[in-house]
Design a protein around this motif. Structure first.
Motif, mmCIF file in Angstrom:
data_model
loop_
_atom_site.group_PDB
_atom_site.id
_atom_site.type_symbol
_atom_site.label_atom_id
_atom_site.label_comp_id
_atom_site.label_asym_id
_atom_site.label_seq_id
_atom_site.Cartn_x
_atom_site.Cartn_y
_atom_site.Cartn_z
ATOM 1 N N ASN A 3 0.864 -1.178 0.000
ATOM 2 C CA ASN A 3 0.000 0.000 0.000
ATOM 3 C C ASN A 3 0.899 1.226 0.000
ATOM 4 O O ASN A 3 2.110 1.116 0.211
ATOM 5 C CB ASN A 3 -0.912 0.008 1.230
ATOM 6 C CG ASN A 3 -2.198 0.783 0.999
ATOM 7 O OD1 ASN A 3 -2.213 1.772 0.265
ATOM 8 N ND2 ASN A 3 -3.291 0.332 1.618
ATOM 9 N N SER A 8 -4.850 5.862 2.797
ATOM 10 C CA SER A 8 -4.239 5.117 1.705
ATOM 11 C C SER A 8 -4.267 5.944 0.423
ATOM 12 O O SER A 8 -5.332 6.250 -0.114
ATOM 13 C CB SER A 8 -4.979 3.799 1.493
ATOM 14 O OG SER A 8 -4.539 3.170 0.314
ATOM 15 N N SER A 62 -3.165 4.795 -2.304
ATOM 16 C CA SER A 62 -3.457 3.818 -3.368
ATOM 17 C C SER A 62 -4.936 3.728 -3.688
ATOM 18 O O SER A 62 -5.312 3.243 -4.758
ATOM 19 C CB SER A 62 -2.953 2.430 -2.951
ATOM 20 O OG SER A 62 -1.590 2.463 -2.620
ATOM 21 N N ASN A 115 1.084 0.182 -6.306
ATOM 22 C CA ASN A 115 0.520 -0.097 -4.979
ATOM 23 C C ASN A 115 1.523 -0.850 -4.093
ATOM 24 O O ASN A 115 1.330 -2.015 -3.727
ATOM 25 C CB ASN A 115 -0.773 -0.900 -5.123
ATOM 26 C CG ASN A 115 -1.543 -0.979 -3.811
ATOM 27 O OD1 ASN A 115 -1.364 -0.137 -2.934
ATOM 28 N ND2 ASN A 115 -2.391 -1.987 -3.689
ATOM 29 N N VAL A 158 -2.303 1.062 -10.127
ATOM 30 C CA VAL A 158 -3.703 1.348 -9.814
ATOM 31 C C VAL A 158 -4.080 2.751 -10.280
ATOM 32 O O VAL A 158 -3.234 3.620 -10.464
ATOM 33 C CB VAL A 158 -3.972 1.208 -8.300
ATOM 34 C CG1 VAL A 158 -3.767 -0.234 -7.848
ATOM 35 C CG2 VAL A 158 -3.099 2.153 -7.479
#
Length: 593
Positions: A406, A416, A418, A425, A452
């Protein structure tokens, strides 16, 4: 040797002399025909009792007596002299307590148990499914063939001159309080067999672990007790570490089947010992090395059906760490160190070090080396290695790497990134004991499925979390490696902390993502939580719910300015509600009761 043989002969003659004196006091039963033990026809009259005391039972040549019950012969004056044959019906056994077994005949029985001061002077053959010893010093000079189990409950079972022990297929020798030694006798093992140490005591392994036919090895000797090896050991089946300590004692230890290890067990190793785990199936449990025995020379790992083995304690590999192409090592909160970075080989997408906690994988790196030091690390789900160079002018030293699946806005914590930004990620945590003149080049590798939020790998960079934020440097197109992985390199790093890979559109610093405040009520709550204070945003909001240890338990998308959350299915406790989009972010805490 001649003196030793004379001593054995003298001992046997003395035993026979006292046996003759004792037999003068015993009732004698001599078989006259083949038949059952309990049949009067077998004895030509009264049969010996099934629990006979002070008897002298004789089976002459040419006669076969069948044990049609559990037979016990006890008393120091008792004896069973077998010149012919003793056989057994189903579910029968022979127990000799304090008496003697003599003759030159043959026993073909289900179970033979020896207790008290029993002696075996039989010079013939014993075939038994189960052999049990409870004699303090038992000497065997017979040919003993065991088909199922040897159970050593107490005392020492000694295979002496003239004695021969042959294991049948899949025999188990169980050290349940007794011991076994080979003294000039012959131990023959031509088929797979198993060894169990199941008594609360210390053991020194002997001849029972010397055969290459060893199948399963079980150690269940309770915490505080140790099994110490006295030779190289090869386990072809399952190594079960239930309790106690396995001391490798500088020997070579191999497992070719699988491992089942509990938290109550540990391994004591040294810089001279070698471990080879060439496993057929993924192991269960974790390997725990003792705090004063957590070094090994060479460590080799291969798992035929992939998977991983967990090492739950610190371990230093002083020689080489070799992966077999399949199977990984997972470390949690302890470090796995290798003496030198060029001693690591055989790694790849299915064989690497998984960092699942705060532990690091580390190795010594030479400054100014001609080739990069490769650190085959990743998470449980993704292989994410790193290449590290210490440039000329930098000090040499240990470098440690940990990969976390992460990216957090504050490097180590916070929301987060991500979840909503175009990043790879993963976070690479890099540290080192090089305290002066650090000058490092760092190359990070990832697979495309780690990208991502429409990550653009043609305009990306390695970001360094430093001075409270993720920095931004010039972008470049990621390299495509021969194995399909992508990579980017950052040079001349002079301080260490988290590293990540972002593209040119990622907004990851605190200054780029505006903070705002929102209200939660009621708080504490029984599960229904209302959120107010959100301005209208065209793209709406993402809401992630995290528990107290940082695990995401829920994820929502909303586009209105008053939000009702139903968290009644969650357990009571503290949760963090993270609200964000590409423009704003905020975190608030709620307590569920």
């Amino acid at each position: 040797m001649k003196r030793f043989k004379l001593h054995i002969l003298s001992t046997m003659l003395t035993a026979l002399f006292f046996l003759a004196l004792q037999n003068a006091k015993a009732t004698t039963f001599t078989a006259v025909a083949s038949g059952d033990w309990t049949s009067t026809a077998t004895w030509g009259g009264t049969a010996p009792d099934i629990n006979a005391t002070d008897v002298n039972v004789i089976i002459p040549v040419g006669i076969n007596v069948t044990l049609d019950n559990h037979i016990s012969i006890s008393g120091s004056s008792s004896s069973l002299e077998v010149l012919g044959e003793v056989s057994a019906a189903t579910n029968s056994s022979l127990t000799i307590i304090d008496g003697s077994l003599t003759g030159q005949g043959q026993l073909n029985i289900k179970e033979l148990a020896l207790e008290g001061s029993a002696t075996v002077l039989l010079a013939g053959i014993i075939n038994t499914d189960v052999f049990v010893n409870n004699v303090s010093n038992l000497s065997i000079i017979s040919n003993l063939n065991v088909n199922h189990e040897i159970r050593l409950e107490s005392g020492t079972f000694s295979l002496d001159l003239g004695g021969a022990l042959l294991f049948g297929n899949d025999v188990t020798i169980n050290f349940a309080g007794g011991d076994f030694v080979v003294n000039n006798g012959t131990l023959t093992i031509v088929a797979p067999y198993n060894v169990i140490y199941s008594h609360d005591a210390n053991f020194v392994a002997g001849a029972e672990l010397t055969s290459p036919n060893l199948k399963d090895l079980t150690i269940d000797i309770s915490s505080g007790n140790t099994l110490t090896l006295s030779n190289n050991v090869f386990v072809n089946g399952t190594l079960t570490l239930e309790s106690g300590t396995l001391d490798l004692n500088d020997y070579y230890f191999s497992v070719f089947g699988t491992i089942d290890a509990s938290a109550s067990s540990e391994i004591h190793s040294s810089a001279e010992a070698n471990i080879n785990l060439d496993l057929q199936t993924e192991p269960s449990g974790s390997l725990n090395f003792s705090s004063d025995g957590n070094h090994v020379n060479d460590f080799m790992i291969n798992i035929a059906d992939t998977g991983y083995i967990i090492i739950s304690s610190a371990l230093t590999v002083n020689g080489s760490l070799t992966f077999g192409g399949f199977g990984s090592i997972m470390i949690s909160d302890s470090d796995l160190m290798v003496s030198h970075s060029d001693s690591i080989s055989g790694y790849g997408h299915l064989a690497y070090v998984m960092t699942s906690g705060d532990g690091y994988f580390g190795a010594y790196v030479d400054a100014g080396a001609s080739a990069s030091a490769h650190f085959p690390v990743g998470t449980e789900f993704h292989y994410s290695p790193a290449n590290i160079e210490l440039n000329s002018g930098s000090s040499s030293g240990n470098v440690m790497v940990n990969v976390y699946g992460n990216v957090r806005v504050d490097g180590y914590s916070g929301i987060s990134v991500s979840d909503h930004q175009s990043v790879v990620n993963a976070t690479w945590y890099v540290s080192s004991d090089v305290s002066a003149n650090l000058d490092m080049n760092l190359e990070l590798f990832w697979n495309a499925d780690m990208e991502v939020n429409n990550f653009n790998n043609s305009a990306a960079y390695v970001s360094h979390y430093t001075e409270g934020s993720w920095d931004v440097v010039a972008t470049a197109e990621a390299n495509v490696e021969a194995d399909g992985m992508l990579s980017l390199k950052r040079e001349n790093i002079t301080s260490l902390s988290p590293f990540g890979v972002f593209d040119e559109d990622a907004a990851v610093s605190v200054s780029e993502v505006a903070d705002f405040q929102f209200e939660l009520f009621p708080n504490p709550s029984n599960g229904i939580v209302y959120i107010q204070g959100l301005d209208y945003q065209e793209e709406g909001y993402q809401i992630s719910i995290y528990d107290a240890i940082g695990k995401r338990v829920e994820n929502f998308t909303f586009d209105n300015n008053q939000i009702e959350l139903d968290l009644s299915h969650l357990k009571s406790g503290i949760y963090f509600i993270n609200i964000y989009n590409k423009n704003v972010k905020s975190v608030n805490k709620v307590t569920l009761f």
